[in-house]
Design an enzyme around this catalytic site. Structure first.
Site, PDB file in Angstrom:
ATOM      1  N   LYS A  47       0.797  -1.202  -0.052  1.00  0.00           N
ATOM      2  CA  LYS A  47      -0.157  -0.095   0.097  1.00  0.00           C
ATOM      3  C   LYS A  47       0.824   1.156   0.188  1.00  0.00           C
ATOM      4  CE  LYS A  47      -4.246   1.087   0.085  1.00  0.00           C
ATOM      5  NZ  LYS A  47      -5.586   0.254  -0.477  1.00  0.00           N
TER       6      LYS A  47
ATOM      7  N   ASP B 164      -6.863   4.348  -4.951  1.00  0.00           N
ATOM      8  CA  ASP B 164      -7.667   4.060  -3.445  1.00  0.00           C
ATOM      9  C   ASP B 164      -8.081   5.568  -3.321  1.00  0.00           C
ATOM     10  OD1 ASP B 164      -8.106   2.299  -1.345  1.00  0.00           O
ATOM     11  OD2 ASP B 164      -7.357   3.977   0.040  1.00  0.00           O
TER      12      ASP B 164
HETATM   13  P1  NDP Z   1     -13.155   7.735  -3.006  1.00  0.00           P
HETATM   14  O1  NDP Z   1     -11.811   8.552  -2.910  1.00  0.00           O
HETATM   15  O2  NDP Z   1     -13.598   7.425  -4.179  1.00  0.00           O
HETATM   16  O3  NDP Z   1     -14.141   8.043  -2.126  1.00  0.00           O
HETATM   17  C1  NDP Z   1     -14.185   8.012  -0.483  1.00  0.00           C
HETATM   18  C2  NDP Z   1     -15.403   8.337  -0.016  1.00  0.00           C
HETATM   19  O4  NDP Z   1     -15.215   8.458   1.460  1.00  0.00           O
HETATM   20  C3  NDP Z   1     -15.823   9.811  -0.342  1.00  0.00           C
HETATM   21  O5  NDP Z   1     -17.133   9.768  -0.328  1.00  0.00           O
HETATM   22  C4  NDP Z   1     -15.208  10.531   0.964  1.00  0.00           C
HETATM   23  O6  NDP Z   1     -15.872  11.825   1.087  1.00  0.00           O
HETATM   24  C5  NDP Z   1     -15.642   9.735   2.182  1.00  0.00           C
HETATM   25  N1  NDP Z   1     -14.782   9.859   3.210  1.00  0.00           N
HETATM   26  C6  NDP Z   1     -13.546  10.236   3.403  1.00  0.00           C
HETATM   27  N2  NDP Z   1     -13.164  10.515   4.592  1.00  0.00           N
HETATM   28  C7  NDP Z   1     -14.234  10.282   5.465  1.00  0.00           C
HETATM   29  C8  NDP Z   1     -14.512  10.508   6.668  1.00  0.00           C
HETATM   30  N3  NDP Z   1     -13.745  10.759   7.668  1.00  0.00           N
HETATM   31  N4  NDP Z   1     -15.731  10.255   6.990  1.00  0.00           N
HETATM   32  C9  NDP Z   1     -16.767   9.810   6.133  1.00  0.00           C
HETATM   33  N5  NDP Z   1     -16.700   9.821   4.776  1.00  0.00           N
HETATM   34  C10 NDP Z   1     -15.228   9.915   4.254  1.00  0.00           C
HETATM   35  O7  NDP Z   1     -12.422   6.171  -2.425  1.00  0.00           O
HETATM   36  P2  NDP Z   1     -12.746   4.646  -2.584  1.00  0.00           P
HETATM   37  O8  NDP Z   1     -14.514   4.837  -2.861  1.00  0.00           O
HETATM   38  O9  NDP Z   1     -11.978   4.296  -3.641  1.00  0.00           O
HETATM   39  O10 NDP Z   1     -12.629   4.249  -1.293  1.00  0.00           O
HETATM   40  C11 NDP Z   1     -13.508   3.934  -0.056  1.00  0.00           C
HETATM   41  C12 NDP Z   1     -13.094   2.806   0.772  1.00  0.00           C
HETATM   42  O11 NDP Z   1     -12.973   1.579  -0.015  1.00  0.00           O
HETATM   43  C13 NDP Z   1     -11.788   2.847   1.465  1.00  0.00           C
HETATM   44  O12 NDP Z   1     -11.759   2.503   2.500  1.00  0.00           O
HETATM   45  C14 NDP Z   1     -10.718   2.162   0.411  1.00  0.00           C
HETATM   46  O13 NDP Z   1      -9.685   1.951   0.836  1.00  0.00           O
HETATM   47  C15 NDP Z   1     -11.540   0.973   0.060  1.00  0.00           C
HETATM   48  N6  NDP Z   1     -11.424   0.255  -1.100  1.00  0.00           N
HETATM   49  C16 NDP Z   1     -11.326   0.910  -2.358  1.00  0.00           C
HETATM   50  C17 NDP Z   1     -11.289   0.148  -3.457  1.00  0.00           C
HETATM   51  C18 NDP Z   1     -11.008   0.741  -4.947  1.00  0.00           C
HETATM   52  O14 NDP Z   1     -10.788  -0.094  -5.607  1.00  0.00           O
HETATM   53  N7  NDP Z   1     -11.305   1.842  -4.859  1.00  0.00           N
HETATM   54  C19 NDP Z   1     -10.678  -1.265  -3.490  1.00  0.00           C
HETATM   55  C20 NDP Z   1     -10.694  -1.728  -2.004  1.00  0.00           C
HETATM   56  C21 NDP Z   1     -11.084  -0.902  -0.892  1.00  0.00           C
HETATM   57  P3  NDP Z   1     -15.111  13.110   0.894  1.00  0.00           P
HETATM   58  O15 NDP Z   1     -15.232  13.554  -0.559  1.00  0.00           O
HETATM   59  O16 NDP Z   1     -15.754  14.238   1.818  1.00  0.00           O
HETATM   60  O17 NDP Z   1     -13.653  13.234   1.203  1.00  0.00           O
END
Ligand code: NDP
Length: 449
Positions: free
Chosen positions: A122, A162
């Site tokens: 990571k 991510d």
């Molecule tokens: P994105 O950046 O596309 O989206 C993240 C989302 O989470 C946004 O809506 C963001 O809001 C919100 N967020 C961030 N910080 C917080 C917080 N403190 N409280 C509440 N909401 C929050 O990321 P992903 O969708 O790619 O990733 C989401 C999760 O999935 C993570 O845990 C990531 O590690 C996991 N993941 C992702 C993969 C992928 O393929 N993308 C694969 C496997 C796991 P804001 O815009 O306000 O920051």
């Protein structure tokens, strides 16, 4: 095991998230160590919690006003026993070594479960992309890659996206890598379609999570049709989790970002979801604007003073945390169960605190832990690597059907391992044990390296 946790605490004080992830895995693998004493003799636990390599570097960049900023870059190469290092890059102000190590550690077991040959890693930076122009993002990505390129390669370490790293950032990172190395290789996944990306990669984590949920429901002769679902987040994983729930006849009533959440009693439909994609991926706006566009919905601002998130306190059948680590706290878990939730399936990495996890484990609900349930993203990244090696592009139906088969296989693997080691029905134990056994057997085969 206590000794190992004590060591982590003493050697790396403050690495709370890493210790939490290690504790969760070690809690499941004792029966394996009891059955195979050679694992203890070979000190596999001591070895598996120590990264093979950690790279920390300076990332200087200039903003549009000519001001210089310095961020910190990381790559944690955790374990390459079953394949080259593989895992995403996260750009978020909360990034620090403990978060990188916990994510890399989880990635080792997740990648092992996919059935593909990929080690775990990571990386990322404490850079905050929010509010930055495209030019600033490009300059940051170029500076980040100006160091990272020395440590990665298509047969060594293959990063992906991510939080905060999507197709745009992967493009800038890839461009810089190509310039520095003078080669066009599949060194990053999550690439754009017209220069080496795979169809269904953007959808893969969310779709995979819902395929996993469907498999869990099947064990109780149920499905998602007509089920009310709470989804958190509104980024990549939340969007495609919601999309697949809609395809399967479910109703998504919540979405969120770090500022707050929306509750839509009527539920998302295809048009509303298109708006969310436009809002988040193109306009880079806030979820509050969903409630402005659809006035029949309600917006609730986040309150960091609360011991729970009201998003998880609505009547529902299923919950899909898709935002952030530790976003589901003890009280949230209680609220979910009191409100009728029968299934929790994790799109985000480690979204439940240990206290919330205890509540889920003591209940009768179906609980799909992240390292199994969100493995679809890295699985399709593995398929992207395969297509890059062959210089071929598979059609969407083929990638999607491979993704579905992989998620079904992960689900069955978890159930089999849980059954074999005396924890029938526990996806947590099953995922940890199955992921662990494959990796440590490879480590033993390869000697003390
Ligand atoms: P994105 O950046 O596309 O989206 C993240 C989302 O989470 C946004 O809506 C963001 O809001 C919100 N967020 C961030 N910080 C917080 C917080 N403190 N409280 C509440 N909401 C929050 O990321 P992903 O969708 O790619 O990733 C989401 C999760 O999935 C993570 O845990 C990531 O590690 C996991 N993941 C992702 C993969 C992928 O393929 N993308 C694969 C496997 C796991 P804001 O815009 O306000 O920051």
């Amino acid at each position: 095991m206590d000794e190992i946790l004590k060591n982590i605490k003493e050697k790396d004080p403050g690495e709370i998230e890493f210790k939490q992830a290690v504790e969760e895995v070690l809690g499941s693998v004792k029966p394996v160590l009891d059955r195979y004493p050679e694992y203890r003799r070979a000190a596999v636990l001591e070895r598996i919690v120590e990264p093979e390599r950690v790279i920390i570097f300076r990332v200087p960049w200039m903003d549009d006003e000519g001001q210089v900023h310095v961020n910190r870059g990381f790559r944690v190469e955790m374990n390459s026993a079953i394949g080259p290092f593989k895992g995403g890059l996260r750009f978020h102000p909360s990034v620090k070594l403990s978060i990188m190590k916990f994510l890399a550690f989880e990635q080792v077991f997740k990648n092992s479960l996919t059935t593909l040959g990929m080690g775990g890693a990571k990386g990322g930076s404490d850079f905050n992309p929010k509010g930055r122009s495209d030019h600033e993002i490009m300059r940051f990505c170029q500076s980040f890659m100006a160091e990272l390129f020395r440590h990665i390669g298509p047969h060594t370490d293959i990063p992906a996206g991510d939080i905060g790293v999507g197709t745009r950032e992967i493009g800038y990172l890839f461009g810089m890598y190509k310039k520095l190395k003078n080669e066009f290789t599949g060194v990053l996944t999550g690439k754009s379609l017209n220069w080496g990306g795979s169809l269904v990669r953007p959808e893969a984590t969310g779709y995979g999570c819902v395929y996993f949920a469907s498999e869990m429901l099947k064990t109780r002769n149920q499905n998602l049709e007509g089920r009310t679902c709470l989804v958190s987040g509104s980024g990549n994983v939340a969007q495609y989790t919601s999309e697949k729930i809609l395809h399967l006849g479910g109703r998504v009533v919540t979405l969120s970002d770090s500022s707050g959440y929306v509750y839509d009693a009527q539920g998302l439909d295809a048009d509303k979801l298109e708006f969310v994609k436009y809002l988040k991926n193109i306009k880079r706006g806030r979820i509050e604007q969903y409630a402005e566009k659809y006035p029949e919905t309600s917006y609730f601002q986040a309150d960091p003073g609360l011991d729970h998130n009201p998003l998880w306190n609505h009547k529902a059948d299923c919950a899909f945390p898709c935002a952030f680590e530790n976003e589901v706290q003890q009280q949230d878990a209680r609220n979910m169960i009191n409100n009728g939730v029968q299934l929790v399936c994790e799109g985000a990495n480690m979204p439940a605190t240990p206290e919330a996890l205890d509540i889920f484990s003591d209940s009768n609900i179906l609980y799909g832990p992240s390292k199994a349930a969100n493995a679809g993203g890295v699985a399709v990244s593995g398929l992207e690597m395969a297509q890059n090696s062959m210089r071929l592009n598979w059609p969407a139906e083929e990638v999607n059907s491979r993704l579905k088969i992989i998620m079904q296989s992960i689900h069955q693997t978890c159930l089999n391992a849980a059954e074999e080691y005396g924890e029938p029905g526990s996806y947590v134990a099953g995922a940890n044990i199955a992921g662990f056994v494959k990796v440590v057997n490879a480590m033993l085969d390869q000697g003390l390296v």
